[in-house]
Motif scaffolding. Sequence first.
Motif, PDB file in Angstrom:
ATOM      1  N   SER A   1       5.862  -4.789  -1.776  1.00  8.78           N
ATOM      2  CA  SER A   1       6.177  -5.885  -0.857  1.00  8.78           C
ATOM      3  C   SER A   1       5.983  -7.240  -1.539  1.00  8.78           C
ATOM      4  O   SER A   1       5.481  -7.321  -2.661  1.00  8.78           O
ATOM      5  N   ASN A   2       6.374  -8.296  -0.845  1.00 11.25           N
ATOM      6  CA  ASN A   2       6.195  -9.661  -1.352  1.00 11.25           C
ATOM      7  C   ASN A   2       4.939 -10.318  -0.807  1.00 11.25           C
ATOM      8  O   ASN A   2       4.758 -11.520  -0.952  1.00 11.25           O
TER       9      ASN A   2
ATOM     10  N   ASN B   1       1.510 -11.860  -0.551  1.00 12.15           N
ATOM     11  CA  ASN B   1       0.634 -12.460  -1.568  1.00 12.15           C
ATOM     12  C   ASN B   1      -0.724 -11.779  -1.661  1.00 12.15           C
ATOM     13  O   ASN B   1      -1.415 -11.903  -2.667  1.00 12.15           O
TER      14      ASN B   1
ATOM     15  N   ASN C   1       3.938 -11.219 -11.008  1.00 12.97           N
ATOM     16  CA  ASN C   1       5.356 -11.351 -10.632  1.00 12.97           C
ATOM     17  C   ASN C   1       5.720 -12.761 -10.176  1.00 12.97           C
ATOM     18  O   ASN C   1       6.669 -12.949  -9.403  1.00 12.97           O
TER      19      ASN C   1
END
Length: 198
Positions: free
Chosen positions: A48-49, A51, A186
């Motif tokens: 997932s993105n 944080n 990333n």
Amino acid sequence: NTIADAVFDFKRIIHYYHNLHVICINTHRELALKLGEIAGKMRDTFISNNNNKEILCTMLLFEFMLILDAHKQELSGELTDSYSSPVTDELYFKMVKVTDYIKNNLTDDNLTQSEMAKRAGISKDYFSRIFKEITGLNYNKWLNLIRVEKAAELMSNDGMSLTEIAMLSGFQSISSFNRVFKEQKNMSPSEYRASFSA
């Protein structure tokens, strides 16, 4: 504590359950489904993105190990000694001392594998093999992981420039800092820092 700090402990626990991954599925279906569900959540979180995905994955990993540990008694007959680690308790604690030294001295100019092997009182080749056995990573990858985690921790300090953070984390140049940080997180250090105020 960071994820990196937990690597030693998890690796040691996993050694105990080394041959369980197939047996568990075949003979303990309910447990296998529970563990599979957590593993699926970890996979989804990791890609997932979010944080906070590293923290969330660590929490799920703790949950996974706690469930497994709660069933240790019923699994004890299936845990064999077919896998034996070459790491004695004495050697394990020597390695912990070395890694503690590194984490507390990231700006030391001589954190080479050879120097750390001397600190552990073993040869460089043996150190390399044992280090990988315990952490699952080679020495340089682990060192970069520790440096990036230190840098990420320092990012919350608005008064520090990225160059200062890079140097305090033990990176020799801003270019290597940017490259290694992006490989692991990333995103670039500046993007990561911006995420704090997002």
